[in-house]
Design an enzyme around this catalytic site. Structure first.
Site, mmCIF file in Angstrom:
data_model
loop_
_atom_site.group_PDB
_atom_site.id
_atom_site.type_symbol
_atom_site.label_atom_id
_atom_site.label_comp_id
_atom_site.label_asym_id
_atom_site.label_seq_id
_atom_site.Cartn_x
_atom_site.Cartn_y
_atom_site.Cartn_z
ATOM 1 N N GLY A 1 -6.107 20.482 -32.167
ATOM 2 C CA GLY A 1 -5.522 19.174 -32.454
ATOM 3 C C GLY A 1 -6.545 18.157 -32.915
ATOM 4 O O GLY A 1 -6.241 17.284 -33.735
ATOM 5 N N ASP A 2 -7.757 18.256 -32.415
ATOM 6 C CA ASP A 2 -8.840 17.376 -32.847
ATOM 7 C C ASP A 2 -9.060 17.528 -34.353
ATOM 8 O O ASP A 2 -9.165 16.541 -35.081
ATOM 9 C CB ASP A 2 -10.114 17.712 -32.067
ATOM 10 C CG ASP A 2 -11.322 16.910 -32.518
ATOM 11 O OD1 ASP A 2 -11.220 15.672 -32.595
ATOM 12 O OD2 ASP A 2 -12.361 17.529 -32.801
ATOM 13 N N ALA A 3 -9.097 18.761 -34.821
ATOM 14 C CA ALA A 3 -9.300 19.019 -36.254
ATOM 15 C C ALA A 3 -8.097 18.557 -37.073
ATOM 16 O O ALA A 3 -8.261 17.969 -38.147
ATOM 17 C CB ALA A 3 -9.555 20.508 -36.478
#
Length: 134
Positions: A25-27
């Protein structure tokens, strides 16, 4: 690239460890921010990078989660709650723990929606986030 990707159903995606969801999700969140800035800004790449860093830092992500919290359905709220409450072994000292937990929760939510191939909902929630720019 996505053409050959195997997505998970919502149940399987929701059963993944929340830190794994946050990892992807960070990416996903950063890519959405980069695309947003690319479309909205007519500035040098260096400046876009600086703005991206400002927007994806933990405090800004925590605020972004606050903006969409009331729009989440039951399964999304469950992912957020699990991620916010998960044990984080080495939180950065430069960030309040509460902000870091909420940022992790936002990332986990975006990872969950991405892995379950729910792009429409992902973009719907992203559109609700008011991106602050200087």
């Amino acid at each position: 690239m996505l053409k050959n990707m195997t997505f998970l159903d919502e149940k399987k995606a929701g059963q993944l460890p929340v830190l794994n969801l946050a990892y992807i999700g960070d990416a996903v969140y950063e890519l959405l921010i980069r695309e947003y800035l690319l479309k909205k800004e007519n500035v040098k790449v260096k400046n876009m990078h600086q703005k991206t860093v400002e927007i994806v830092r933990a405090e800004a992500q925590a605020k972004a989660l606050n903006e969409i919290d009331s729009h989440l359905d039951k399964s999304e709220s469950s992912i957020v709650r699990r991620a916010r409450n998960t044990k984080i072994n080495n939180p950065p000292k430069s960030v309040e723990l509460a902000d870091y937990r909420r940022a992790t929760a936002l990332e986990a939510l975006f990872g969950y929606l991405y892995l379950s191939n729910n792009f429409e909902r992902l973009l719907e929630l992203f559109d609700l986030i008011k991106i602050k720019q200087n």
